[in-house]
Design an enzyme around this catalytic site. Structure first.
Site, PDB file in Angstrom:
ATOM      1  CB  CYS A 167      -0.956  -0.028   1.209  1.00 45.19           C
ATOM      2  SG  CYS A 167      -2.102  -1.522   1.244  1.00 45.19           S
ATOM      3  CG  HIS A 307      -1.520   4.221   5.199  1.00 42.53           C
ATOM      4  ND1 HIS A 307      -1.584   4.299   3.712  1.00 42.53           N
ATOM      5  CD2 HIS A 307      -1.702   3.216   5.647  1.00 42.53           C
ATOM      6  CE1 HIS A 307      -1.582   3.027   3.646  1.00 42.53           C
ATOM      7  NE2 HIS A 307      -1.650   2.437   4.545  1.00 42.53           N
ATOM      8  CD  GLU A 318      -0.723   7.634   9.117  1.00 46.20           C
ATOM      9  OE1 GLU A 318      -0.303   8.204   8.291  1.00 46.20           O
ATOM     10  OE2 GLU A 318      -1.688   6.949   9.048  1.00 46.20           O
ATOM     11  CE  LYS A 336      -5.489   4.443   2.626  1.00 47.41           C
ATOM     12  NZ  LYS A 336      -4.449   5.370   2.826  1.00 47.41           N
ATOM     13  CG  HIS A 341      -6.596   1.055   1.998  1.00 48.29           C
ATOM     14  ND1 HIS A 341      -5.463   1.438   1.187  1.00 48.29           N
ATOM     15  CD2 HIS A 341      -5.790   0.456   2.927  1.00 48.29           C
ATOM     16  CE1 HIS A 341      -4.393   1.193   1.478  1.00 48.29           C
ATOM     17  NE2 HIS A 341      -4.635   0.635   2.615  1.00 48.29           N
ATOM     18  CG  PHE A 400      -0.181  -5.908   4.172  1.00 49.07           C
ATOM     19  CD1 PHE A 400      -0.495  -5.328   5.296  1.00 49.07           C
ATOM     20  CD2 PHE A 400      -0.953  -6.764   3.391  1.00 49.07           C
ATOM     21  CE1 PHE A 400      -1.810  -5.354   5.652  1.00 49.07           C
ATOM     22  CE2 PHE A 400      -2.446  -6.839   3.876  1.00 49.07           C
ATOM     23  CZ  PHE A 400      -2.730  -6.001   4.955  1.00 49.07           C
TER      24      PHE A 400
END
Length: 412
Positions: A167, A307, A318, A336, A341, A400
């Site tokens: 991502c 993010h 975060e 998002k 996402h 990931f």
């Protein structure tokens, strides 16, 4: 060994192409993101699954947008990218028929490739025997082919490649594209990310690993970054392509810029396959590296497009890093909440929205944020879009595998 700092180097974003669940062009998507109206809804293609909702690009007709002769041989993840790339090139005022294609590069982030094509052809293989499998299965399914097909479409004969950092792929692509311009290898680079993996098998895999929201009774309210009641992300599709040039080259041809990409940093958690390091050390390294690359101090950052996935682990980690590095000054948002996402496309799409935020002097709200998680101590934009004077903004991406990326943008 510590490398000496490099001289700050910015590249101009002269064209934007955004194809997301918020709209099939940058202007429509920007308006929807600023409205704070979520796009998640029930997905007929996922009917009967434990998670049966997603954020699909609405009314996307690849045949009408690309021509039937081109669209039929491309997986949807490439179709989305090609539409976004054509938009971006036109927006930049460039013409592939007249530019020097040997000086044009393509760098696109992608993670899962042509999952829809591969799943369909595998079913045909099992049900109807090998002779029913399309001879286009491999070129449609391979991740690298999105860069190859874009290069063909826009006559780009320079470097052409795909980044795969999950991502963070779209942000990584933009960082690499900037280095191509810095090195002199290219004069124009199409950079961004794309993903379309809303298939039954992929969604099931994401659900089984515990990544997705289970808020099936309220899909529109399921993606809720930084909210105390968040329970996972909403899978989306989309593509974001930016045209990047050296500022002096853009000025020489009379082109204007939305913003400049002035810094990039990346790192690895080296911690876990799917969970972020709870200390946030990896993300912090990427963010500090991006600020140093830009020659920007933490107290100069006005806005962060985070993010912000709406997962319990990501948002707390975060939030802590943003507070630790940037303090409470920047106005933070996660788009998002509206778009869902879009996986490998996220970093590029959000870099586009960050550029538009600087360009318009407006920070979009974080959709569905009703009660900020008490463990998150940053200033998060909620409710309505907020007018703000901004010079420096940051866009963060995590993936990931422990991939982290951060981009620093400045007003043009």
């Amino acid at each position: 060994m510590t490398l000496p700092p490099r001289r700050p180097f910015g590249v101009a974003i002269t064209g934007l192409g955004l194809v997301t669940a918020a709209g099939i062009d940058a202007e429509t998507g920007w308006e929807r993101v600023c409205s704070g109206q979520a796009t998640a809804s029930r997905d007929p293609e996922l009917a009967g699954l434990p998670v049966d909702f997603s954020c699909r690009v609405p009314d996307f007709d690849a045949g009408a947008l690309l021509g039937a002769g081109s669209a039929w041989r491309l997986d949807r993840f490439t179709q989305l990218a090609m539409v976004a790339a054509r938009q971006a090139v036109a927006d930049a005022g460039l013409d592939p028929d007249t530019w020097d294609g040997t000086r044009v590069g393509v760098v696109v982030g992608n993670s899962l490739g042509g999952t829809a094509t591969l799943e369909l052809q595998y079913r045909r293989f099992l049900e109807d025997a090998p002779k029913s499998v399309s001879p286009l299965m491999i070129p449609m399914g391979m991740s690298n082919m999105v860069a190859g097909y874009l290069a063909i479409d826009v006559k780009a004969f320079g470097p052409s490649m795909v980044t795969a950092t999950a991502c963070a792929s779209g942000a990584t692509a933009i960082g690499l594209a900037r280095d191509l311009l810095r090195s002199g290898a290219c004069d124009v680079v199409l950079a961004g990310g794309t993903e379309s993996a809303l298939t039954r098998a992929t969604i099931t895999g994401l659900q089984r690993m515990g990544g997705l929201s289970g808020r099936g009774e309220d899909p529109a309210g399921a993606s809720r970054p930084f909210d105390a009641a968040r329970d996972g992300f909403v899978a989306a599709e989309g593509a974001g392509i930016l045209v990047l040039e050296r500022p002096e080259d853009a000025r020489a041809r009379g082109a204007s810029a939305y913003a400049h990409v002035v810094g990039f940093g990346s790192s690895s958690d080296a911690y876990h396959a799917t969970a972020p390091d709870p200390s946030g050390a990896g993300m912090e390294r990427a963010l500090r590296a991006a600020l140093a690359d830009a020659g920007v101090g933490p107290d100069e950052v006005d806005h962060v497009n985070a993010h912000g996935t709406s997962t319990p682990l990501n948002d707390v980690t975060e939030g802590r890093v943003l507070r630790r590095v940037l303090g409470g000054r920047p106005l933070v948002t996660s788009t998002k909440g509206v778009t869902g996402h879009p996986l490998a496309a996220a970093g590029a799409v959000e870099a586009g929205f960050t550029a538009l935020a600087l360009h318009h002097g407006v920070v979009p709200p974080t959709a569905n944020l009703e009660q900020l998680d008490p463990e998150i101590d940053v200033d998060v934009a909620t409710g309505a879009a907020t007018a703000a004077a901004m010079e420096i903004a940051v866009s963060t991406s995590l993936g990931f595998g422990g991939h982290n990326a951060a981009l620093v943008l400045s007003a043009a």
